[in-house]
Motif scaffolding. Structure first.
Motif, PDB file in Angstrom:
ATOM      1  N   TYR A  64     -19.608 -49.872 -58.564  1.00 35.37           N
ATOM      2  CA  TYR A  64     -19.620 -50.823 -59.669  1.00 35.37           C
ATOM      3  C   TYR A  64     -20.944 -51.574 -59.633  1.00 35.37           C
ATOM      4  O   TYR A  64     -21.337 -52.110 -58.597  1.00 35.37           O
ATOM      5  CB  TYR A  64     -18.475 -51.817 -59.536  1.00 35.37           C
ATOM      6  N   CYS A  65     -21.613 -51.631 -60.761  1.00 33.80           N
ATOM      7  CA  CYS A  65     -22.839 -52.417 -60.898  1.00 33.80           C
ATOM      8  C   CYS A  65     -22.497 -53.677 -61.689  1.00 33.80           C
ATOM      9  O   CYS A  65     -21.974 -53.595 -62.809  1.00 33.80           O
ATOM     10  CB  CYS A  65     -23.915 -51.615 -61.631  1.00 33.80           C
ATOM     11  N   ILE A  66     -22.750 -54.837 -61.089  1.00 34.78           N
ATOM     12  CA  ILE A  66     -22.431 -56.111 -61.740  1.00 34.78           C
ATOM     13  C   ILE A  66     -23.563 -56.488 -62.684  1.00 34.78           C
ATOM     14  O   ILE A  66     -24.651 -56.841 -62.246  1.00 34.78           O
ATOM     15  CB  ILE A  66     -22.214 -57.227 -60.700  1.00 34.78           C
ATOM     16  N   LYS A  67     -23.298 -56.397 -63.986  1.00 32.84           N
ATOM     17  CA  LYS A  67     -24.324 -56.719 -64.981  1.00 32.84           C
ATOM     18  C   LYS A  67     -24.374 -58.221 -65.248  1.00 32.84           C
ATOM     19  O   LYS A  67     -25.431 -58.795 -65.436  1.00 32.84           O
ATOM     20  CB  LYS A  67     -24.049 -55.976 -66.287  1.00 32.84           C
ATOM     21  N   GLU A  68     -23.209 -58.853 -65.226  1.00 34.44           N
ATOM     22  CA  GLU A  68     -23.156 -60.285 -65.483  1.00 34.44           C
ATOM     23  C   GLU A  68     -21.906 -60.870 -64.848  1.00 34.44           C
ATOM     24  O   GLU A  68     -20.843 -60.252 -64.863  1.00 34.44           O
ATOM     25  CB  GLU A  68     -23.149 -60.549 -66.994  1.00 34.44           C
ATOM     26  N   GLY A  69     -22.034 -62.073 -64.264  1.00 33.49           N
ATOM     27  CA  GLY A  69     -20.869 -62.745 -63.698  1.00 33.49           C
ATOM     28  C   GLY A  69     -20.830 -62.717 -62.182  1.00 33.49           C
ATOM     29  O   GLY A  69     -21.681 -62.127 -61.525  1.00 33.49           O
ATOM     30  N   ILE A  70     -19.803 -63.363 -61.632  1.00 28.57           N
ATOM     31  CA  ILE A  70     -19.633 -63.493 -60.179  1.00 28.57           C
ATOM     32  C   ILE A  70     -18.192 -63.132 -59.813  1.00 28.57           C
ATOM     33  O   ILE A  70     -17.255 -63.497 -60.520  1.00 28.57           O
ATOM     34  CB  ILE A  70     -19.927 -64.938 -59.719  1.00 28.57           C
ATOM     35  N   CYS A  71     -18.028 -62.418 -58.710  1.00 30.36           N
ATOM     36  CA  CYS A  71     -16.693 -62.104 -58.211  1.00 30.36           C
ATOM     37  C   CYS A  71     -16.605 -62.415 -56.725  1.00 30.36           C
ATOM     38  O   CYS A  71     -17.622 -62.585 -56.056  1.00 30.36           O
ATOM     39  CB  CYS A  71     -16.321 -60.639 -58.470  1.00 30.36           C
ATOM     40  N   LYS A  72     -15.397 -62.509 -56.231  1.00 26.48           N
ATOM     41  CA  LYS A  72     -15.180 -62.744 -54.803  1.00 26.48           C
ATOM     42  C   LYS A  72     -14.645 -61.472 -54.156  1.00 26.48           C
ATOM     43  O   LYS A  72     -13.836 -60.753 -54.735  1.00 26.48           O
ATOM     44  CB  LYS A  72     -14.208 -63.898 -54.575  1.00 26.48           C
ATOM     45  N   ILE A  78     -11.910 -65.281 -48.244  1.00 28.14           N
ATOM     46  CA  ILE A  78     -13.082 -64.819 -48.979  1.00 28.14           C
ATOM     47  C   ILE A  78     -14.170 -64.404 -47.990  1.00 28.14           C
ATOM     48  O   ILE A  78     -14.627 -65.213 -47.182  1.00 28.14           O
ATOM     49  CB  ILE A  78     -13.615 -65.895 -49.942  1.00 28.14           C
ATOM     50  N   VAL A  79     -14.576 -63.150 -48.058  1.00 27.40           N
ATOM     51  CA  VAL A  79     -15.592 -62.611 -47.164  1.00 27.40           C
ATOM     52  C   VAL A  79     -16.984 -62.808 -47.736  1.00 27.40           C
ATOM     53  O   VAL A  79     -17.937 -63.117 -47.022  1.00 27.40           O
ATOM     54  CB  VAL A  79     -15.341 -61.105 -46.903  1.00 27.40           C
ATOM     55  N   LYS A  80     -17.102 -62.653 -49.049  1.00 29.20           N
ATOM     56  CA  LYS A  80     -18.420 -62.711 -49.680  1.00 29.20           C
ATOM     57  C   LYS A  80     -18.270 -62.922 -51.178  1.00 29.20           C
ATOM     58  O   LYS A  80     -17.262 -62.530 -51.770  1.00 29.20           O
ATOM     59  CB  LYS A  80     -19.180 -61.392 -49.408  1.00 29.20           C
ATOM     60  N   LEU A  81     -19.280 -63.533 -51.794  1.00 33.64           N
ATOM     61  CA  LEU A  81     -19.354 -63.637 -53.248  1.00 33.64           C
ATOM     62  C   LEU A  81     -20.437 -62.694 -53.738  1.00 33.64           C
ATOM     63  O   LEU A  81     -21.505 -62.587 -53.132  1.00 33.64           O
ATOM     64  CB  LEU A  81     -19.667 -65.074 -53.675  1.00 33.64           C
ATOM     65  N   ILE A  82     -20.159 -62.003 -54.835  1.00 29.65           N
ATOM     66  CA  ILE A  82     -21.083 -61.011 -55.394  1.00 29.65           C
ATOM     67  C   ILE A  82     -21.539 -61.468 -56.773  1.00 29.65           C
ATOM     68  O   ILE A  82     -20.722 -61.889 -57.600  1.00 29.65           O
ATOM     69  CB  ILE A  82     -20.393 -59.631 -55.515  1.00 29.65           C
ATOM     70  N   LYS A  83     -22.846 -61.386 -57.020  1.00 24.81           N
ATOM     71  CA  LYS A  83     -23.379 -61.852 -58.298  1.00 24.81           C
ATOM     72  C   LYS A  83     -24.071 -60.722 -59.064  1.00 24.81           C
ATOM     73  O   LYS A  83     -24.153 -59.584 -58.594  1.00 24.81           O
ATOM     74  CB  LYS A  83     -24.357 -63.003 -58.064  1.00 24.81           C
ATOM     75  N   SER A  84     -24.571 -61.065 -60.231  1.00 30.30           N
ATOM     76  CA  SER A  84     -25.255 -60.125 -61.112  1.00 30.30           C
ATOM     77  C   SER A  84     -26.373 -59.380 -60.381  1.00 30.30           C
ATOM     78  O   SER A  84     -27.146 -59.978 -59.631  1.00 30.30           O
ATOM     79  CB  SER A  84     -25.843 -60.896 -62.303  1.00 30.30           C
TER      80      SER A  84
END
Length: 226
Positions: free
Chosen positions: A52-60, A72-78
């Motif tokens: 998955y390539c994150i184009k926009e937004g943040i997920c946990k 929560i291990v890490k937060l992933i951003k755009s």
């Protein structure tokens, strides 16, 4: 969604090593979709047949403990990629990924990605470097959990959120986590996290306004986190 060769976020991941022909192949096979806040991208134990390539937004990225708490291990951003390790090891996802805000995500099938490993050495190296970076980050996190106090971990996490995910116009942290999520991130009980935030607020280190957290004394927080 823009074409892959015109997408700026690819410059922040291993996809930057792909040439124009390879990017056209990705564009022809990818699936683009929107993930609403609170919705999962994938769950722990799911088979991920691609990245998955994150184009926009943040997920946990989080893991459910034996007592049912979400850590929560890490937060992933755009600009970042998800699922590389699972795809290469051919194992189910070890973590779940849930959107913290509305997201735009592109999914690239495993068959296409794995084909690039044989033909593009730079891409292979970049993917390996990213996975090694994740391992180093995991090691550092494990050491912090073992050696730092909860107060130090909270200060470190607040600084991390400010430096890596930015601030809103009112200077509050852009990432708005619930108290339970923040507690899961620093490895403590929700009640302890709430108490520490209140202490930080009384000391003038931060300012609380609902879920919003504004850092007032970054220098003191950094010193506390050391």
């Amino acid at each position: 969604m823009s074409k892959c060769e015109q997408c700026i976020v690819r410059e922040f991941s291993s996809l930057k090593a792909l040439n124009k022909e390879e990017l056209l192949k990705v564009a022809n096979c990818k699936t683009s979709f929107t993930i609403k806040k609170g919705e999962p991208i994938f769950g722990e134990g799911d088979s991920i047949n691609g990245i998955y390539c994150i184009k926009e937004g943040i997920c946990k990225l989080s893991k459910l403990s034996a007592n049912g708490k979400d850590h929560i291990v890490k937060l992933i951003k755009s600009g970042e990629l998800l699922g590389q390790r699972s795809m290469i090891s051919d194992e189910p996802a070890n973590l779940s990924a849930v959107a913290l805000e509305d997201m735009e995500v592109c999914f690239i099938p495993k068959a296409e990605i794995m084909g690039f490993f044989d033909k593009n050495n730079q891409f292979s190296m970049d993917v390996m470097k990213n996975i090694c970076g994740d391992l180093k980050e995991s090691d550092d996190h494990m050491v912090a959990m073992a050696q730092k106090t909860v107060k130090e971990r909270l200060a470190q996490t607040l600084i991390h959120l400010a430096e890596n995910f930015g601030k809103n116009e009112d200077n509050s942290l852009h990432v708005q986590l619930s108290r339970e999520e923040l507690a899961g991130m620093i490895g403590t009980a929700t009640e302890s996290c709430i108490r520490l935030l209140s202490d930080f607020n009384k000391l003038g280190l931060i300012e609380l306004n609902g879920k919003k957290i504004t850092l007032k004394e970054i220098g003191k927080l950094k010193k506390m986190a050391e």
